[in-house]
Design an enzyme around this catalytic site. Structure first.
Site, short mmCIF file in Angstrom:
data_model
loop_
_atom_site.label_atom_id
_atom_site.label_comp_id
_atom_site.label_asym_id
_atom_site.label_seq_id
_atom_site.Cartn_x
_atom_site.Cartn_y
_atom_site.Cartn_z
N ASP A 190 -56.61 -12.63 -11.85
CA ASP A 190 -56.20 -11.58 -10.92
C ASP A 190 -55.55 -10.40 -11.63
O ASP A 190 -55.24 -9.39 -10.99
CB ASP A 190 -55.23 -12.13 -9.86
CG ASP A 190 -55.92 -13.11 -8.95
OD1 ASP A 190 -55.21 -13.81 -8.20
OD2 ASP A 190 -57.15 -13.21 -9.00
N CYS A 221 -68.03 -13.55 -1.33
CA CYS A 221 -67.31 -12.28 -1.26
C CYS A 221 -67.72 -11.49 -2.50
O CYS A 221 -68.54 -11.94 -3.29
CB CYS A 221 -65.81 -12.50 -1.21
SG CYS A 221 -65.14 -13.02 -2.79
N LYS A 233 -48.40 -12.85 -2.20
CA LYS A 233 -49.45 -12.99 -1.19
C LYS A 233 -50.03 -14.39 -1.28
O LYS A 233 -50.18 -15.07 -0.26
CB LYS A 233 -50.56 -11.98 -1.45
CG LYS A 233 -51.85 -12.24 -0.69
CD LYS A 233 -52.93 -11.21 -0.92
CE LYS A 233 -53.76 -11.47 -2.13
NZ LYS A 233 -54.82 -12.48 -2.01
N ASN A 234 -50.37 -14.84 -2.50
CA ASN A 234 -51.08 -16.10 -2.64
C ASN A 234 -50.19 -17.32 -2.47
O ASN A 234 -50.69 -18.44 -2.40
CB ASN A 234 -51.84 -16.14 -3.97
CG ASN A 234 -53.00 -15.15 -3.97
OD1 ASN A 234 -53.36 -14.61 -2.91
ND2 ASN A 234 -53.55 -14.88 -5.13
N ARG A 248 -67.97 -18.53 -4.16
CA ARG A 248 -66.73 -19.17 -3.70
C ARG A 248 -67.00 -20.36 -2.78
O ARG A 248 -66.60 -20.38 -1.61
CB ARG A 248 -65.83 -18.12 -3.07
CG ARG A 248 -65.62 -16.95 -4.04
CD ARG A 248 -64.54 -16.03 -3.66
NE ARG A 248 -63.22 -16.60 -3.91
CZ ARG A 248 -62.10 -15.94 -3.63
NH1 ARG A 248 -62.16 -14.77 -3.08
NH2 ARG A 248 -60.94 -16.49 -3.86
N ARG A 297 -54.80 -5.24 1.36
CA ARG A 297 -54.79 -6.69 1.55
C ARG A 297 -53.71 -7.34 0.70
O ARG A 297 -53.13 -8.34 1.05
CB ARG A 297 -56.16 -7.28 1.15
CG ARG A 297 -57.29 -6.89 2.04
CD ARG A 297 -58.53 -7.69 1.72
NE ARG A 297 -58.23 -9.13 1.67
CZ ARG A 297 -59.14 -10.05 1.36
NH1 ARG A 297 -60.36 -9.69 1.05
NH2 ARG A 297 -58.83 -11.32 1.34
C1 EPZ Z 1 -57.04 -18.42 -5.45
O1 EPZ Z 1 -58.34 -18.40 -4.90
C2 EPZ Z 1 -56.47 -17.03 -5.22
N1 EPZ Z 1 -56.41 -16.75 -3.79
C3 EPZ Z 1 -57.34 -15.99 -5.92
O2 EPZ Z 1 -56.71 -14.72 -5.75
C4 EPZ Z 1 -57.38 -16.32 -7.41
O3 EPZ Z 1 -58.22 -15.40 -8.06
C5 EPZ Z 1 -57.92 -17.74 -7.61
O4 EPZ Z 1 -57.08 -18.67 -6.86
C6 EPZ Z 1 -57.92 -18.17 -9.07
O5 EPZ Z 1 -56.64 -18.08 -9.59
C7 EPZ Z 1 -55.41 -17.29 -3.07
O6 EPZ Z 1 -54.56 -18.00 -3.57
C8 EPZ Z 1 -55.39 -16.94 -1.61
P1 EPZ Z 1 -60.13 -21.34 -6.91
P2 EPZ Z 1 -59.17 -19.79 -4.74
O7 EPZ Z 1 -60.44 -22.35 -5.87
O8 EPZ Z 1 -58.25 -20.87 -4.36
C9 EPZ Z 1 -64.71 -22.11 -7.89
C10 EPZ Z 1 -56.59 -12.45 -5.22
O9 EPZ Z 1 -57.05 -11.45 -5.77
N2 EPZ Z 1 -64.63 -23.14 -6.84
O10 EPZ Z 1 -59.16 -21.67 -8.00
O11 EPZ Z 1 -60.34 -19.51 -3.88
C11 EPZ Z 1 -64.62 -20.70 -7.31
O12 EPZ Z 1 -65.90 -20.28 -6.86
C12 EPZ Z 1 -57.44 -13.70 -5.04
O13 EPZ Z 1 -55.41 -12.54 -4.79
C13 EPZ Z 1 -65.73 -23.98 -6.62
O14 EPZ Z 1 -66.75 -23.87 -7.30
O15 EPZ Z 1 -59.65 -19.99 -6.25
C14 EPZ Z 1 -64.11 -19.89 -8.46
O16 EPZ Z 1 -65.19 -19.53 -9.29
C15 EPZ Z 1 -58.85 -13.49 -5.53
N3 EPZ Z 1 -65.67 -24.90 -5.63
C16 EPZ Z 1 -63.18 -20.86 -9.19
O17 EPZ Z 1 -63.56 -22.18 -8.74
C17 EPZ Z 1 -64.55 -25.05 -4.84
O18 EPZ Z 1 -64.53 -25.94 -3.97
C18 EPZ Z 1 -61.71 -20.64 -8.89
O19 EPZ Z 1 -61.54 -20.85 -7.52
C19 EPZ Z 1 -63.45 -24.19 -5.08
C20 EPZ Z 1 -63.50 -23.24 -6.08
#
Ligand code: EPZ
Length: 422
Positions: free
Chosen positions: A308, A118, A22-23, A123, A400
């Site tokens: 995850d 969410c 998915k990701n 996020r 999802r």
């Molecule tokens: C991706 O989300 C995945 N989603 C998530 O999977 C996964 O949990 C996450 O990476 C971490 O591995 C997809 O790929 C579609 P991040 P993403 O940016 O890109 C903070 C699932 O269950 N952050 O690495 O949104 C954020 O709040 C989903 O399949 C900032 O602060 O994750 C979080 O605490 C859930 N500012 C942490 O970093 C930003 O600009 C990790 O976020 C961006 C992120």
């Protein structure tokens, strides 16, 4: 809303085919915005998140043709009509923000709604914004939307990420393929989905080095062309089904599973006394005797233990021998499955980002509620081990990210069915 009903205590036996990630698909699909030539994705997963991304891209004028029951997606953005990603779609799925980089790169403008928080956290998108501004974008937040422009196009730059954000790395990687000059992403995320995106972009004609390491170098090119790319195996679905036989015993072979995708997870399973074996077709997990041992888990960016898979691991540790400590370091609120597991008789104490799980002999089936995607599947897994019947409600979260959960588990002996909701 549908529910899923699981009868516990039945050992599993058989094979489960792991789908495309998915990701990975959610970042590969927006890559079509980088070229007017068609992008064909094979091994695509059949999930509601993919349908949401399809709707978003179609709202921008992208043609999306789904074939072979959704396993093949052909996307073409030769006739774009908009560069605005609307709140109504973005609020449903944060990954919608992955159109920002590609739209800026090729159309030099984008209006993308902030996803909003969410269940698992606020996020924000500050890392995405800072990085794209370093490449010359001007980005302003107005009425909940990011208004981004890049007059004359993006420019290559050194882009240090304060945190190895997966989405920010993906947005910058896609944007840099068409930027003028060289971009160096520092502290880049190393997830397999990033590597898969880089492979796809290279097939389209991008010049990329270093994907999978913390430093990715991209030489901008004038244009990208057509490509056909197979979506990488879903390591989170893989880890989820590797765990399934541990709950009620048995043996499951995950077809298409690769150890390199789940190395740190497999090491934890090994420490818990659960054998993972590589086979010619994938990975086999068996739990022959006794309960697993307690282990401590800290979620980290790849190649560390994936956030995850934290909920699924917690569910397994509820009936392990001993006490386990789980630390969630990636998201601020990702223990919502704990109160539901406690309803099933689990003994869990949550203090901020740390959960302490005291293993119990058996869980008891109960009505429980899914709160987010990975929490929902952890409750189904717990239902496999529980005495009696477990009813998981609000399974739209599940749909999802997991295709045909009940079919895949029923095929290896689970007593599980979906009950249509009101
Ligand atoms: C991706 O989300 C995945 N989603 C998530 O999977 C996964 O949990 C996450 O990476 C971490 O591995 C997809 O790929 C579609 P991040 P993403 O940016 O890109 C903070 C699932 O269950 N952050 O690495 O949104 C954020 O709040 C989903 O399949 C900032 O602060 O994750 C979080 O605490 C859930 N500012 C942490 O970093 C930003 O600009 C990790 O976020 C961006 C992120």
């Amino acid at each position: 809303m549908d529910s899923i009903v699981v009868q516990g205590g039945i050992a599993l036996q058989g094979k489960i085919k792991i789908a495309g990630a998915k990701n990975a698909a959610l970042t590969l699909m927006p890559a079509t915005l980088l070229s007017e030539e068609p992008l064909t994705l094979t091994n695509a997963p059949r999930l509601s998140d993919i349908q949401t991304m399809t709707a978003l891209l179609q709202s921008l004028g992208v043609e999306v043709t789904s074939m072979q029951d959704g396993k093949v997606q052909v996307l073409s953005s030769h006739a774009m009509t908009s560069t605005t990603a609307d709140y109504e779609i973005v609020r449903k799925m944060r990954a919608s923000n992955l159109v920002l980089g590609p739209l800026l790169a090729r159309h030099h403008q984008a209006v993308v709604s902030l996803p909003g928080g969410c269940a698992i956290g606020a996020r924000p998108m500050d890392i995405h914004v800072t990085a794209l501004e370093a490449m010359g974008a001007e980005i302003e937040l107005k009425d909940g939307y990011l208004h981004a422009t890049a007059k004359g196009g993006l420019k290559g730059a050194r882009v240090p990420l304060r945190f190895a954000s997966v989405g920010a790395t993906e947005n910058v990687l896609m944007a840099a393929t068409l930027a003028k000059g060289t971009t160096i992403i520092e502290n880049a995320a190393r997830e397999p989905e990033i590597v898969d995106l880089a492979h796809c972009l290279r097939r389209m004609g991008a010049q990329i080095d270093g994907e999978g390491t913390s430093t990715i170098t991209i030489e901008g090119v004038g244009r990208l062309g057509a490509a056909t790319h197979p979506v990488v195996t879903d390591r989170i679905e893989l880890g989820t089904y590797m765990l399934a036989p541990v709950f009620a015993g048995g043996e499951v072979e995950c077809i298409g599973g690769r150890l390199d995708l789940v190395q740190s997870f497999a090491e934890k399973l090994d420490a818990a006394g659960v054998a993972v074996t590589e086979t010619p077709d994938g990975l086999k997990v068996a739990r022959k005797n006794g309960r697993p041992h307690a282990v401590n888990v800290t979620t980290e960016v790849f190649p560390g233990f994936p956030t995850d898979l934290q909920a699924q691991m917690m569910a397994m540790l509820c009936t392990a021998e001993g006490t386990s400590v789980l630390e969630e370091k990636i998201f601020e609120n990702r223990f919502m499955h704990a109160p539901e597991l406690i309803r099933m008789g689990a003994d869990i104490e949550v203090q901020g980002g740390t959960a302490t799980v005291h293993g119990v002999e058996r869980l008891k089936g109960a009505p429980v509620m899914a709160t987010d995607l990975r929490a929902s599947v952890s409750l189904i897994l717990a239902g496999l081990a529980a005495e009696g019947e477990t009813i998981v409600s609000r399974v739209y979260h599940l749909d999802r990210g997991y295709e045909q959960v009940e079919e895949k588990l029923r095929a290896v002996g689970a007593k599980i069915e979906r009950v249509a909701g009101s």
